[in-house]
Design a protein around this motif. Structure first.
Motif, PDB file in Angstrom:
ATOM      1  N   LEU A 133     -19.164 -62.152 -54.082  1.00 35.35           N
ATOM      2  CA  LEU A 133     -18.360 -63.246 -54.624  1.00 35.35           C
ATOM      3  C   LEU A 133     -19.148 -64.021 -55.683  1.00 35.35           C
ATOM      4  O   LEU A 133     -18.606 -64.397 -56.724  1.00 35.35           O
ATOM      5  N   ALA A 134     -20.426 -64.255 -55.407  1.00 36.36           N
ATOM      6  CA  ALA A 134     -21.265 -64.934 -56.392  1.00 36.36           C
ATOM      7  C   ALA A 134     -21.358 -64.108 -57.676  1.00 36.36           C
ATOM      8  O   ALA A 134     -21.298 -64.648 -58.785  1.00 36.36           O
ATOM      9  N   ASP A 135     -21.482 -62.796 -57.529  1.00 37.02           N
ATOM     10  CA  ASP A 135     -21.526 -61.925 -58.720  1.00 37.02           C
ATOM     11  C   ASP A 135     -20.244 -62.038 -59.531  1.00 37.02           C
ATOM     12  O   ASP A 135     -20.278 -62.118 -60.766  1.00 37.02           O
ATOM     13  N   ARG A 136     -19.086 -62.021 -58.848  1.00 43.09           N
ATOM     14  CA  ARG A 136     -17.811 -62.109 -59.571  1.00 43.09           C
ATOM     15  C   ARG A 136     -17.700 -63.446 -60.312  1.00 43.09           C
ATOM     16  O   ARG A 136     -17.198 -63.504 -61.434  1.00 43.09           O
TER      17      ARG A 136
ATOM     18  N   GLU B  90     -24.103 -71.923 -55.383  1.00 44.66           N
ATOM     19  CA  GLU B  90     -23.075 -72.871 -54.991  1.00 44.66           C
ATOM     20  C   GLU B  90     -21.867 -72.160 -54.393  1.00 44.66           C
ATOM     21  O   GLU B  90     -21.245 -72.661 -53.442  1.00 44.66           O
ATOM     22  N   VAL B  91     -21.504 -70.993 -54.942  1.00 39.05           N
ATOM     23  CA  VAL B  91     -20.406 -70.210 -54.365  1.00 39.05           C
ATOM     24  C   VAL B  91     -20.705 -69.874 -52.911  1.00 39.05           C
ATOM     25  O   VAL B  91     -19.861 -70.032 -52.022  1.00 39.05           O
TER      26      VAL B  91
ATOM     27  N   THR C 105     -16.489 -73.849 -61.896  1.00 38.91           N
ATOM     28  CA  THR C 105     -16.991 -72.779 -62.771  1.00 38.91           C
ATOM     29  C   THR C 105     -17.759 -73.324 -63.972  1.00 38.91           C
ATOM     30  O   THR C 105     -18.341 -72.535 -64.729  1.00 38.91           O
ATOM     31  N   ASP C 106     -17.786 -74.651 -64.155  1.00 37.39           N
ATOM     32  CA  ASP C 106     -18.567 -75.246 -65.236  1.00 37.39           C
ATOM     33  C   ASP C 106     -20.054 -75.358 -64.898  1.00 37.39           C
ATOM     34  O   ASP C 106     -20.845 -75.731 -65.764  1.00 37.39           O
ATOM     35  N   LEU C 107     -20.419 -75.059 -63.668  1.00 36.66           N
ATOM     36  CA  LEU C 107     -21.830 -75.151 -63.287  1.00 36.66           C
ATOM     37  C   LEU C 107     -22.678 -74.191 -64.119  1.00 36.66           C
ATOM     38  O   LEU C 107     -22.211 -73.107 -64.500  1.00 36.66           O
ATOM     39  N   PRO C 108     -23.927 -74.536 -64.401  1.00 36.07           N
ATOM     40  CA  PRO C 108     -24.822 -73.602 -65.093  1.00 36.07           C
ATOM     41  C   PRO C 108     -24.978 -72.308 -64.297  1.00 36.07           C
ATOM     42  O   PRO C 108     -24.901 -72.307 -63.061  1.00 36.07           O
ATOM     43  N   SER C 109     -25.188 -71.203 -64.992  1.00 33.41           N
ATOM     44  CA  SER C 109     -25.245 -69.899 -64.336  1.00 33.41           C
ATOM     45  C   SER C 109     -26.357 -69.820 -63.293  1.00 33.41           C
ATOM     46  O   SER C 109     -26.217 -69.103 -62.297  1.00 33.41           O
ATOM     47  N   ASP C 110     -27.460 -70.569 -63.479  1.00 27.75           N
ATOM     48  CA  ASP C 110     -28.532 -70.503 -62.500  1.00 27.75           C
ATOM     49  C   ASP C 110     -28.221 -71.295 -61.227  1.00 27.75           C
ATOM     50  O   ASP C 110     -28.967 -71.225 -60.254  1.00 27.75           O
TER      51      ASP C 110
ATOM     52  N   VAL D  26     -14.364 -65.999 -64.359  1.00 28.08           N
ATOM     53  CA  VAL D  26     -13.113 -66.138 -63.618  1.00 28.08           C
ATOM     54  C   VAL D  26     -11.969 -66.524 -64.553  1.00 28.08           C
ATOM     55  O   VAL D  26     -10.804 -66.254 -64.266  1.00 28.08           O
ATOM     56  N   HIS D  27     -12.290 -67.151 -65.686  1.00 27.16           N
ATOM     57  CA  HIS D  27     -11.259 -67.587 -66.626  1.00 27.16           C
ATOM     58  C   HIS D  27     -11.899 -67.775 -67.992  1.00 27.16           C
ATOM     59  O   HIS D  27     -13.138 -67.806 -68.135  1.00 27.16           O
ATOM     60  N   ASP D  28     -11.062 -67.919 -68.993  1.00 28.85           N
ATOM     61  CA  ASP D  28     -11.510 -68.247 -70.337  1.00 28.85           C
ATOM     62  C   ASP D  28     -12.264 -69.579 -70.286  1.00 28.85           C
ATOM     63  O   ASP D  28     -11.724 -70.582 -69.796  1.00 28.85           O
ATOM     64  N   PRO D  29     -13.517 -69.646 -70.768  1.00 28.37           N
ATOM     65  CA  PRO D  29     -14.277 -70.899 -70.689  1.00 28.37           C
ATOM     66  C   PRO D  29     -13.608 -72.072 -71.388  1.00 28.37           C
ATOM     67  O   PRO D  29     -13.904 -73.235 -71.073  1.00 28.37           O
ATOM     68  N   GLU D  30     -12.708 -71.802 -72.335  1.00 25.67           N
ATOM     69  CA  GLU D  30     -12.025 -72.882 -73.034  1.00 25.67           C
ATOM     70  C   GLU D  30     -10.937 -73.529 -72.181  1.00 25.67           C
ATOM     71  O   GLU D  30     -10.458 -74.613 -72.512  1.00 25.67           O
ATOM     72  N   ARG D  31     -10.545 -72.877 -71.101  1.00 30.30           N
ATOM     73  CA  ARG D  31      -9.511 -73.389 -70.216  1.00 30.30           C
ATOM     74  C   ARG D  31     -10.111 -73.691 -68.854  1.00 30.30           C
ATOM     75  O   ARG D  31     -11.127 -73.117 -68.487  1.00 30.30           O
ATOM     76  N   MET D  32      -9.476 -74.590 -68.090  1.00 27.84           N
ATOM     77  CA  MET D  32      -9.927 -74.891 -66.736  1.00 27.84           C
ATOM     78  C   MET D  32      -8.719 -74.889 -65.802  1.00 27.84           C
ATOM     79  O   MET D  32      -7.915 -75.832 -65.797  1.00 27.84           O
ATOM     80  N   PRO D  33      -8.551 -73.837 -65.020  1.00 33.31           N
ATOM     81  CA  PRO D  33      -7.397 -73.764 -64.120  1.00 33.31           C
ATOM     82  C   PRO D  33      -7.585 -74.520 -62.811  1.00 33.31           C
ATOM     83  O   PRO D  33      -6.638 -74.646 -62.043  1.00 33.31           O
TER      84      PRO D  33
END
Length: 211
Positions: A29-32, A60-61, A50-55, A37-44
């Motif tokens: 799940l963390a990998d996915r 957090e997931v 999903t705005d958290l930094p990748s590190d 999960v969505h276009d970064p320009e949109r927030m569903p």
């Protein structure tokens, strides 16, 4: 698992298996989430996780899913299924309720890895938990919501028989956003795919129900 039979609960559809996540499922799940999960320009999502930094996002997931399981109580539960397709975990399908023994109402939420979207899998996984709710847990109603600029989620709801149930206004990324509430009565639900439920009876007390 004798003291936590929910780990043995399975929902199986023609293309998917839904189960509470174990350690390997959480890693996937963390990998996915990290893959997108969505276009970064949109927030569903109401909570923009999903705005958290990748590190930070992957950990957090995992922490969030473990926290959901640790807070489970018969009077307030959230069943966050890992969704597996062709041997790989591809997203999460949630079914939750408060005071379910009285209300007989469930709510749902979900996310799906970006590269698995557009194949009808989102409809299939929500149909699976609605079948669990109505056929397995004797629910009377199901509710959901989506921002009005999230047509994919709203389309899934329409396919499954939900009806509009009013609007609400939320702050999203510091801006005004309108959310569409949706409601589905048991009589209006016709499951579009076969769903097999296994391991449910020992779990019923954890949902606030008698076996």
């Amino acid at each position: 698992m004798r003291h936590w039979p929910l780990f043995d609960l399975r929902l199986t559809t023609p293309r998917l298996e839904l189960r509470l996540p174990g350690p390997d499922d959480l890693d996937q799940l963390a990998d996915r989430a990290l893959e997108g999960v969505h276009d970064p320009e949109r927030m569903p999502f109401f909570v923009p996780w999903t705005d958290l930094p990748s590190d930070e996002l992957g950990g957090e997931v995992v922490r969030y899913q473990l926290g959901v399981m640790s807070r489970w109580r018969p009077e307030q539960w959230s069943c966050n299924f890992a969704v597996a397709h062709e041997g790989r975990v591809i997203g999460v399908q949630e079914l939750s309720a408060t005071d379910y023994a009285v209300t007989r109402e469930v709510s749902s939420g979900s996310w799906l890895g970006l590269r698995y979207q557009g194949r009808g899998l989102g409809t299939e996984m929500r149909a699976a938990v609605l079948h669990l709710a109505f056929a397995g847990l004797d629910a009377l109603t199901a509710v959901s919501d989506a921002f009005t600029d999230n047509p994919a989620s709203l389309a899934v709801s329409r396919k499954l028989g939900y009806r509009p149930d009013g609007l609400s206004v939320q702050a999203r990324r510091g801006e005004r956003a309108v959310q569409q509430r949706l409601r589905l009565d048991r009589a209006d639900f016709a499951c579009p795919v076969p769903v097999r439920i296994t391991g449910l009876e020992p779990c019923l007390p954890h949902f606030g129900l008698r076996p």
